[in-house]
Write a protein that holds these residues in place. Structure first.
Motif, PDB file in Angstrom:
ATOM      1  N   LYS A  90       0.734  -1.285   0.086  1.00 47.73           N
ATOM      2  CA  LYS A  90      -0.025  -0.028  -0.045  1.00 47.73           C
ATOM      3  C   LYS A  90       0.897   1.256  -0.017  1.00 47.73           C
ATOM      4  CE  LYS A  90      -4.334   1.238   1.490  1.00 47.73           C
ATOM      5  NZ  LYS A  90      -5.594   0.823   1.232  1.00 47.73           N
TER       6      LYS A  90
ATOM      7  N   GLU B  25      -5.145   4.903  -4.222  1.00 41.89           N
ATOM      8  CA  GLU B  25      -5.787   3.749  -4.735  1.00 41.89           C
ATOM      9  C   GLU B  25      -5.350   3.606  -6.284  1.00 41.89           C
ATOM     10  OE1 GLU B  25      -7.294   1.794  -2.820  1.00 41.89           O
ATOM     11  OE2 GLU B  25      -7.269   3.040  -1.066  1.00 41.89           O
ATOM     12  N   GLY B  26      -5.004   2.396  -6.658  1.00 45.50           N
ATOM     13  CA  GLY B  26      -4.821   2.104  -7.999  1.00 45.50           C
ATOM     14  C   GLY B  26      -3.712   2.759  -8.868  1.00 45.50           C
ATOM     15  N   TRP B  27      -2.699   2.828  -7.991  1.00 43.90           N
ATOM     16  CA  TRP B  27      -1.522   3.672  -8.353  1.00 43.90           C
ATOM     17  C   TRP B  27      -0.568   2.784  -9.352  1.00 43.90           C
ATOM     18  CZ3 TRP B  27       3.683   2.010  -7.058  1.00 43.90           C
ATOM     19  CH2 TRP B  27       3.533   1.080  -6.357  1.00 43.90           C
ATOM     20  N   ARG B  28      -0.839   1.237  -9.325  1.00 46.28           N
ATOM     21  CA  ARG B  28      -0.175   0.531 -10.277  1.00 46.28           C
ATOM     22  C   ARG B  28      -1.246  -0.606 -10.755  1.00 46.28           C
ATOM     23  NH1 ARG B  28       6.006   0.699 -10.250  1.00 46.28           N
ATOM     24  NH2 ARG B  28       6.309   2.400  -9.175  1.00 46.28           N
TER      25      ARG B  28
END
Length: 106
Positions: free
Chosen positions: A2, A103-106
């Motif tokens: 995270k 959130e959703g960085w990769r």
């Protein structure tokens, strides 16, 4: 893993010191890179209240200071150490900073 965003404000005179401290503590790691950040200039405004021990100014007087906004990413497990490093390197009695999960960085 995270990731959190850290945004902190530093007097321009101390930005490099703060960046090094938080980077050395693990902030700004992206793949094979360390100490990654984005810095933008601005003006910090504050009024120290009675009982404060300000680095700049005096209690009861409004201040304006050339400050930098520092932005970087921090792995969640390193967040406590990075915040401790920020507080240790920052000259203000109460440094202004915030974090939030990405959130959703990769």
């Amino acid at each position: 893993m995270k990731i959190h965003v850290l945004v902190a404000y530093s007097p321009a005179t101390h930005t490099d010191l703060v960046l090094k401290a938080i980077g050395d503590a693990g902030a700004g790691r992206l793949g094979n890179y360390s100490h990654c950040s984005f810095v933008s200039p601005g003006t910090g405004r504050f009024t120290p209240l009675p009982g404060a021990s300000p680095f700049i100014g005096q209690a009861g007087t409004a201040e304006e200071v050339a400050e930098d906004r520092i932005e970087c990413v921090v792995e969640e497990g390193l967040l406590g150490a990075v915040v401790a490093a920020l507080r240790a390197a920052h000259p203000y009695e109460e440094p202004a900073f915030m974090t939030w999960p990405v959130e959703g960085w990769r």
